[in-house]
Design a protein around this motif. Structure first.
Motif, mmCIF file in Angstrom:
data_model
loop_
_atom_site.group_PDB
_atom_site.id
_atom_site.type_symbol
_atom_site.label_atom_id
_atom_site.label_comp_id
_atom_site.label_asym_id
_atom_site.label_seq_id
_atom_site.Cartn_x
_atom_site.Cartn_y
_atom_site.Cartn_z
ATOM 1 N N ASP A 140 0.826 -1.206 0.000
ATOM 2 C CA ASP A 140 0.000 0.000 0.000
ATOM 3 C C ASP A 140 0.866 1.264 0.000
ATOM 4 O O ASP A 140 0.575 2.237 -0.705
ATOM 5 C CB ASP A 140 -0.922 -0.003 1.229
ATOM 6 N N GLN A 141 1.919 1.221 0.766
ATOM 7 C CA GLN A 141 2.813 2.375 0.819
ATOM 8 C C GLN A 141 3.550 2.557 -0.502
ATOM 9 O O GLN A 141 3.817 3.692 -0.919
ATOM 10 C CB GLN A 141 3.804 2.206 1.974
ATOM 11 N N LYS A 142 3.886 1.451 -1.158
ATOM 12 C CA LYS A 142 4.527 1.553 -2.475
ATOM 13 C C LYS A 142 3.597 2.209 -3.492
ATOM 14 O O LYS A 142 4.024 3.049 -4.286
ATOM 15 C CB LYS A 142 4.954 0.173 -2.964
ATOM 16 N N ARG A 143 2.302 1.798 -3.481
ATOM 17 C CA ARG A 143 1.347 2.408 -4.407
ATOM 18 C C ARG A 143 1.168 3.907 -4.108
ATOM 19 O O ARG A 143 1.059 4.724 -5.035
ATOM 20 C CB ARG A 143 0.008 1.669 -4.320
ATOM 21 N N LEU A 144 1.163 4.258 -2.827
ATOM 22 C CA LEU A 144 1.067 5.670 -2.466
ATOM 23 C C LEU A 144 2.293 6.440 -2.937
ATOM 24 O O LEU A 144 2.185 7.564 -3.444
ATOM 25 C CB LEU A 144 0.897 5.800 -0.950
ATOM 26 N N PHE A 145 3.438 5.816 -2.789
ATOM 27 C CA PHE A 145 4.669 6.459 -3.260
ATOM 28 C C PHE A 145 4.653 6.624 -4.770
ATOM 29 O O PHE A 145 5.083 7.661 -5.303
ATOM 30 C CB PHE A 145 5.878 5.615 -2.828
ATOM 31 N N GLU A 146 4.161 5.640 -5.487
ATOM 32 C CA GLU A 146 4.081 5.728 -6.951
ATOM 33 C C GLU A 146 3.112 6.818 -7.371
ATOM 34 O O GLU A 146 3.379 7.564 -8.332
ATOM 35 C CB GLU A 146 3.665 4.379 -7.515
ATOM 36 N N LYS A 147 1.969 6.932 -6.676
ATOM 37 C CA LYS A 147 1.031 8.001 -6.998
ATOM 38 C C LYS A 147 1.643 9.374 -6.750
ATOM 39 O O LYS A 147 1.441 10.315 -7.537
ATOM 40 C CB LYS A 147 -0.239 7.836 -6.165
ATOM 41 N N LEU A 148 2.392 9.484 -5.654
ATOM 42 C CA LEU A 148 3.066 10.752 -5.368
ATOM 43 C C LEU A 148 4.084 11.080 -6.444
ATOM 44 O O LEU A 148 4.216 12.240 -6.865
ATOM 45 C CB LEU A 148 3.737 10.687 -3.995
ATOM 46 N N SER A 149 4.796 10.073 -6.938
ATOM 47 C CA SER A 149 5.790 10.285 -8.000
ATOM 48 C C SER A 149 5.119 10.739 -9.286
ATOM 49 O O SER A 149 5.595 11.659 -9.966
ATOM 50 C CB SER A 149 6.586 9.002 -8.236
ATOM 51 N N LEU A 150 3.995 10.084 -9.631
ATOM 52 C CA LEU A 150 3.264 10.477 -10.842
ATOM 53 C C LEU A 150 2.690 11.889 -10.698
ATOM 54 O O LEU A 150 2.682 12.661 -11.672
ATOM 55 C CB LEU A 150 2.144 9.478 -11.112
ATOM 56 N N TYR A 151 2.223 12.211 -9.513
ATOM 57 C CA TYR A 151 1.698 13.561 -9.281
ATOM 58 C C TYR A 151 2.788 14.619 -9.481
ATOM 59 O O TYR A 151 2.569 15.635 -10.154
ATOM 60 C CB TYR A 151 1.127 13.630 -7.868
ATOM 61 N N CYS A 152 3.951 14.377 -8.908
ATOM 62 C CA CYS A 152 5.064 15.332 -9.056
ATOM 63 C C CYS A 152 5.517 15.422 -10.504
ATOM 64 O O CYS A 152 5.836 16.513 -11.002
ATOM 65 C CB CYS A 152 6.230 14.913 -8.163
ATOM 66 N N ASP A 153 5.541 14.277 -11.204
ATOM 67 C CA ASP A 153 5.971 14.291 -12.604
ATOM 68 C C ASP A 153 4.979 15.052 -13.480
ATOM 69 O O ASP A 153 5.373 15.791 -14.388
ATOM 70 C CB ASP A 153 6.117 12.852 -13.095
ATOM 71 N N ARG A 154 3.677 14.906 -13.195
ATOM 72 C CA ARG A 154 2.658 15.584 -13.992
ATOM 73 C C ARG A 154 2.732 17.096 -13.817
ATOM 74 O O ARG A 154 2.664 17.855 -14.780
ATOM 75 C CB ARG A 154 1.270 15.069 -13.626
ATOM 76 N N TYR A 155 2.866 17.550 -12.599
ATOM 77 C CA TYR A 155 2.880 18.983 -12.356
ATOM 78 C C TYR A 155 4.252 19.612 -12.638
ATOM 79 O O TYR A 155 4.353 20.828 -12.772
ATOM 80 C CB TYR A 155 2.454 19.286 -10.924
ATOM 81 N N ALA A 156 5.281 18.781 -12.714
ATOM 82 C CA ALA A 156 6.589 19.311 -13.103
ATOM 83 C C ALA A 156 6.586 19.773 -14.548
ATOM 84 O O ALA A 156 7.360 20.668 -14.932
ATOM 85 C CB ALA A 156 7.673 18.260 -12.876
ATOM 86 N N GLU A 157 5.689 19.170 -15.373
ATOM 87 C CA GLU A 157 5.602 19.573 -16.768
ATOM 88 C C GLU A 157 5.000 20.960 -16.938
ATOM 89 O O GLU A 157 5.141 21.579 -17.995
ATOM 90 C CB GLU A 157 4.764 18.550 -17.538
ATOM 91 N N LEU A 158 4.338 21.467 -15.901
ATOM 92 C CA LEU A 158 3.751 22.801 -15.987
ATOM 93 C C LEU A 158 4.802 23.892 -15.879
ATOM 94 O O LEU A 158 4.549 25.052 -16.220
ATOM 95 C CB LEU A 158 2.696 22.977 -14.882
ATOM 96 N N ILE A 159 5.963 23.541 -15.380
ATOM 97 C CA ILE A 159 7.065 24.508 -15.256
ATOM 98 C C ILE A 159 7.880 24.482 -16.553
ATOM 99 O O ILE A 159 8.434 23.440 -16.913
ATOM 100 C CB ILE A 159 7.957 24.174 -14.061
ATOM 101 N N PRO A 160 7.958 25.582 -17.264
ATOM 102 C CA PRO A 160 8.718 25.589 -18.538
ATOM 103 C C PRO A 160 10.228 25.588 -18.282
ATOM 104 O O PRO A 160 10.893 26.616 -18.359
ATOM 105 C CB PRO A 160 8.249 26.886 -19.204
ATOM 106 N N VAL A 161 10.745 24.403 -17.953
ATOM 107 C CA VAL A 161 12.158 24.302 -17.593
ATOM 108 C C VAL A 161 13.059 24.721 -18.754
ATOM 109 O O VAL A 161 14.059 25.429 -18.566
ATOM 110 C CB VAL A 161 12.491 22.863 -17.143
ATOM 111 N N SER A 162 12.704 24.299 -19.963
ATOM 112 C CA SER A 162 13.539 24.639 -21.125
ATOM 113 C C SER A 162 13.594 26.151 -21.338
ATOM 114 O O SER A 162 14.663 26.715 -21.605
ATOM 115 C CB SER A 162 12.992 23.962 -22.374
ATOM 116 N N PHE A 163 12.425 26.805 -21.190
ATOM 117 C CA PHE A 163 12.390 28.258 -21.369
ATOM 118 C C PHE A 163 13.194 28.960 -20.288
ATOM 119 O O PHE A 163 13.981 29.872 -20.566
ATOM 120 C CB PHE A 163 10.940 28.736 -21.345
ATOM 121 N N VAL A 164 12.993 28.545 -19.029
ATOM 122 C CA VAL A 164 13.725 29.168 -17.926
ATOM 123 C C VAL A 164 15.222 28.929 -18.066
ATOM 124 O O VAL A 164 16.039 29.838 -17.858
ATOM 125 C CB VAL A 164 13.203 28.638 -16.579
#
Length: 216
Positions: free
Chosen positions: A57-81
């Motif tokens: 259960d903790q692994k699945r929670l960790f995976e969801k947290l990782s996917l959440y961070c990866d999804r919202y990291a795309e909102l930051i225009p790293v290449s532009f910055v």
């Protein structure tokens, strides 16, 4: 200051680039090895915790947290910055490079416009360039560790021939809490004006050119 390997690659041959990658002084490895160690430690720490400590259960929670961070990291225009940051850094570096007081152009102007083959004319030309170099060294001592190690005290400037003992006394007697790099510039201007008065410089156009490049 920047570490250069120009002499190492002046006669580049087989394996030269590989040898440069193995150099430590001035390398990217020396600059980033602390951050790399911290990143590697944290990566393996979370990897061990995920594989051997967490339950399903903790692994699945960790995976969801990782996917959440990866999804919202795309909102930051790293290449532009990153591109904006690199452009800003390179622009500042190029501006600093263009403002470095290279003595070559000034030496050519002094040698071409300060006429005369007698001892007084030669001494005037040498003194003008000495004042220009002295002003540059005084500036570099305040921003460069390498130059400060080469000239740790003002007496070392006298020993190097950049200034005389009498000039050092006048410089130290001048009350100022700030860097006195401008004092040799004033000496330069005064000597150039005297050379114009004495006829070593033929016209005002040449004097203006020398003063413009010298003060810059």
């Amino acid at each position: 200051m920047t570490v250069t390997y120009s002499r190492r690659v002046a006669d580049a041959g087989l394996g030269t680039f590989f040898n440069l990658l193995l150099r430590w002084k001035g390398s990217i490895y020396k600059l980033l090895y602390r951050e790399l160690i911290i990143f590697t430690f944290l990566y393996y720490f979370f990897s061990v915790v995920y594989r051997f400590v967490l339950n399903d259960d903790q692994k699945r929670l960790f995976e969801k947290l990782s996917l959440y961070c990866d999804r919202y990291a795309e909102l930051i225009p790293v290449s532009f910055v990153l591109g904006f940051y690199v452009t800003l850094v390179v622009s500042r570096w190029w501006g600093q490079f263009e403002n470095v007081p290279w003595p070559d152009r000034l030496a050519a102007l002094v040698g071409g416009h300060v006429r005369g083959a007698d001892d007084a004319s030669r001494l005037t030309r040498r003194t003008l360039m000495r004042y220009a170099n002295l002003s540059g060294v005084l500036i570099y001592r305040s921003v460069s560790t390498a130059v400060y190690k080469r000239f740790p005290t003002m007496e070392h400037l006298v020993q190097a021939g950049l200034m005389t003992s009498e000039e050092l006394r006048h410089l130290e007697d001048l009350p100022s809490p700030h860097n006195k790099f401008w004092v040799p510039c004033m000496w330069f201007v005064s000597l150039a004006l005297r050379a114009r008065t004495e006829g070593h410089i033929n016209n005002d156009v040449a004097l203006t050119a020398i003063l413009t490049v010298g003060v810059e």
